[in-house]
Design a protein around this motif. Structure first.
Motif, PDB file in Angstrom:
ATOM      1  N   PHE A  57       0.839  -1.149  -0.202  1.00  0.00           N
ATOM      2  CA  PHE A  57       0.103  -0.106   0.018  1.00  0.00           C
ATOM      3  C   PHE A  57       0.947   1.289  -0.170  1.00  0.00           C
ATOM      4  O   PHE A  57       1.975   1.368   0.606  1.00  0.00           O
ATOM      5  N   GLY A  58       0.353   2.057  -0.764  1.00  0.00           N
ATOM      6  CA  GLY A  58       1.143   3.559  -0.694  1.00  0.00           C
ATOM      7  C   GLY A  58       0.119   4.820  -1.190  1.00  0.00           C
ATOM      8  O   GLY A  58      -1.090   4.359  -1.449  1.00  0.00           O
ATOM      9  N   LYS A  59       0.536   5.942  -1.466  1.00  0.00           N
ATOM     10  CA  LYS A  59      -0.196   6.977  -1.869  1.00  0.00           C
ATOM     11  C   LYS A  59       0.764   7.936  -2.646  1.00  0.00           C
ATOM     12  O   LYS A  59       1.797   8.170  -1.958  1.00  0.00           O
ATOM     13  N   LYS A  60       0.183   8.365  -3.558  1.00  0.00           N
ATOM     14  CA  LYS A  60       0.838   9.371  -4.446  1.00  0.00           C
ATOM     15  C   LYS A  60       0.119  10.437  -4.480  1.00  0.00           C
ATOM     16  O   LYS A  60      -1.214  10.154  -5.273  1.00  0.00           O
ATOM     17  N   ASN A  61       0.278  11.725  -4.165  1.00  0.00           N
ATOM     18  CA  ASN A  61      -0.616  12.864  -4.212  1.00  0.00           C
ATOM     19  C   ASN A  61      -2.101  12.399  -3.507  1.00  0.00           C
ATOM     20  O   ASN A  61      -1.891  12.027  -2.479  1.00  0.00           O
ATOM     21  N   ASP A  62      -3.155  12.553  -4.305  1.00  0.00           N
ATOM     22  CA  ASP A  62      -4.379  11.881  -3.586  1.00  0.00           C
ATOM     23  C   ASP A  62      -4.854  10.718  -4.182  1.00  0.00           C
ATOM     24  O   ASP A  62      -5.956  10.216  -3.878  1.00  0.00           O
ATOM     25  N   THR A  63      -4.038   9.946  -4.895  1.00  0.00           N
ATOM     26  CA  THR A  63      -4.354   8.642  -5.085  1.00  0.00           C
ATOM     27  C   THR A  63      -3.842   7.480  -4.250  1.00  0.00           C
ATOM     28  O   THR A  63      -2.590   7.502  -4.007  1.00  0.00           O
ATOM     29  N   LEU A  64      -4.826   6.590  -3.762  1.00  0.00           N
ATOM     30  CA  LEU A  64      -4.530   5.641  -2.978  1.00  0.00           C
ATOM     31  C   LEU A  64      -4.019   4.313  -3.775  1.00  0.00           C
ATOM     32  O   LEU A  64      -4.846   4.226  -4.784  1.00  0.00           O
ATOM     33  N   PHE A  93      -2.770   0.255  -4.181  1.00  0.00           N
ATOM     34  CA  PHE A  93      -2.887  -0.994  -3.613  1.00  0.00           C
ATOM     35  C   PHE A  93      -2.130  -2.101  -4.538  1.00  0.00           C
ATOM     36  O   PHE A  93      -2.084  -1.878  -5.738  1.00  0.00           O
ATOM     37  N   ASN A  94      -1.366  -2.781  -4.035  1.00  0.00           N
ATOM     38  CA  ASN A  94      -0.950  -3.853  -4.823  1.00  0.00           C
ATOM     39  C   ASN A  94      -1.279  -5.233  -4.237  1.00  0.00           C
ATOM     40  O   ASN A  94      -0.730  -5.778  -3.149  1.00  0.00           O
ATOM     41  N   LEU A  95      -2.275  -6.227  -4.888  1.00  0.00           N
ATOM     42  CA  LEU A  95      -2.979  -7.280  -4.045  1.00  0.00           C
ATOM     43  C   LEU A  95      -2.090  -8.361  -4.785  1.00  0.00           C
ATOM     44  O   LEU A  95      -1.569  -8.454  -5.820  1.00  0.00           O
TER      45      LEU A  95
END
Length: 400
Positions: free
Chosen positions: A280-287, A289-291
């Protein structure tokens, strides 16, 4: 990097989430979504005293064995023509407005008509009997629904009854899904040397069921360039879900692609089974996920981590439902891992019993299809014996 406990991972993810801005939508499109602001009552309901029965509107002081005069017949939607005077009654139907002077309704089964204009009663009456009082439902100015209310179909009815046609709710999250793998074929294409890419449409369906506007951007092949291009498009959405490539194989490029796109990952392994390779991470306003790529692992991690995020973005509760139950069979524990065991449930003797499904393989979609809940086996558990109390997490993918 050490394995992150499940609850810590959920907390770290949800702490990065803010509800999306509001929009006004038609009430029928707001069902399942959360109100942004309190909704106040605009009209007192019922707007007048009305009858709860078919019968006769009476003045209780007049009811005795003496016949009374029927001066009017009032249907629902009628406005009474006059007030009742001493010795008078009105024939009245369910939902009709009480005439002035009336303070009770006697049901028609307790009345005997003597002719077209006179009636006698076989029972007495108390003030308020069979009367729906003005404002007993809601009163003007009251809060009908607080902010954050998850609207149901019944709630929609209450809004419509107030004369409303739209309501402010949080907008739906826009979700992009990217799958990858040379070993996969498109849905509808059976190739003897490949597996069908079911992950993309399944996760898209789950995201849509959680209230999101979800699209499957496509399937990347096993190259950094192909994956980088699709993930870059996904970063234009509120949530980006990449499926597979989270491990450390020679053709697992997802982490490398995220690094090239300047996506900082908060974590990438969780102490659970199935679903350990979760990032899980966040760039700017985008959450982001790598499932995991195994189908059941993808579904379980979506259920526990992504679905709560989609609900939080819509201002909805993120609490996982948990039910007390008993195990119908033994469940082994795994040191250091929290297990989410797929199970079928039934009710016996007033209790919920859960039976672990025979296959717990993370690649066996049939076991997900047969599961009604996940048995939550804590990290420090020594295992579950048949008959032991357990905690169940119902799965949302049942669709009911």
């Amino acid at each position: 990097m050490s394995l992150l406990p499940v609850d810590d991972a959920r907390s770290r993810i949800l702490n990065r989430v803010n509800p999306l801005p509001p929009e006004r939508v038609q009430i029928e499109d707001a069902i399942g979504r959360a109100t942004v602001e309190p909704v106040r009552v605009r009209r007192t309901l019922p707007p007048w005293d009305n009858s709860a029965m078919d019968g006769y509107a009476v003045r209780t002081a007049d009811v005795s064995s003496t016949p009374l005069k029927v001066v009017e017949k009032i249907f629902a939607g009628d406005v009474p023509r006059r007030a009742l005077n001493m010795g008078e009654v009105a024939r009245i139907m369910t939902g009709a407005r009480l005439p002035p002077g009336a303070d009770a309704v006697i049901m028609q089964e307790q009345a005997r008509a003597l002719d077209d204009t006179h009636v006698e009663f076989q029972a007495s009456a108390k003030a308020g009997q069979n009367v729906r009082r003005r404002g007993e439902d809601v009163r003007e100015g009251d809060v009908l629904f607080a902010a954050g209310r998850e609207l149901s179909a019944a709630d929609a009815g209450a809004l419509w009854s107030q004369g409303l046609v739209d309501v402010a709710v949080h907008r739906r999250p826009r979700v992009a899904i990217v799958t990858s793998g040379d070993e996969l074929s498109e849905v509808g294409v059976i190739h003897p040397d490949k597996l069908v890419d079911s992950n993309g449409p399944v996760i898209r369906a789950l995201a849509r069921a959680a209230g999101a506007d979800a699209v499957h951007l496509g399937r990347a092949d096993d190259s950094l360039e192909s994956l980088h291009a699709l993930l870059a498009k996904g970063l234009e959405f509120d949530v980006l879900i990449a499926i597979a490539g989270a491990s450390v194989g020679e053709r697992d490029f997802t982490r490398e692609a995220f690094t090239a796109l300047d996506v900082p990952l908060d974590f990438w392994r969780v102490a659970m089974r199935p679903g350990k390779p979760l990032a899980f991470g966040k760039k700017n306003d985008t959450l982001v996920f790598n499932l995991p790529g195994n189908p059941v692992s993808a579904m379980v991690t979506f259920e526990l981590f992504v679905r709560p995020v989609l609900r939080a973005l819509q201002g909805l509760s993120t609490v996982l439902p948990a039910l007390p139950a008993r195990a119908s069979a033994d469940v082994k524990s795994v040191p250091g891992l929290r297990l989410f065991v797929r199970a079928a449930t039934e009710v016996r003797d007033g209790a919920i019993w859960a039976t672990p499904l025979q296959s717990q393989s993370s690649g066996a979609l049939s076991s997900a299809a047969g599961a009604t809940a996940l048995i939550d086996v804590p990290t420090d558990s020594l295992g579950v014996k048949a008959g032991d109390p357990i905690t169940l997490i119902p799965v949302s993918w049942l669709g009911r």
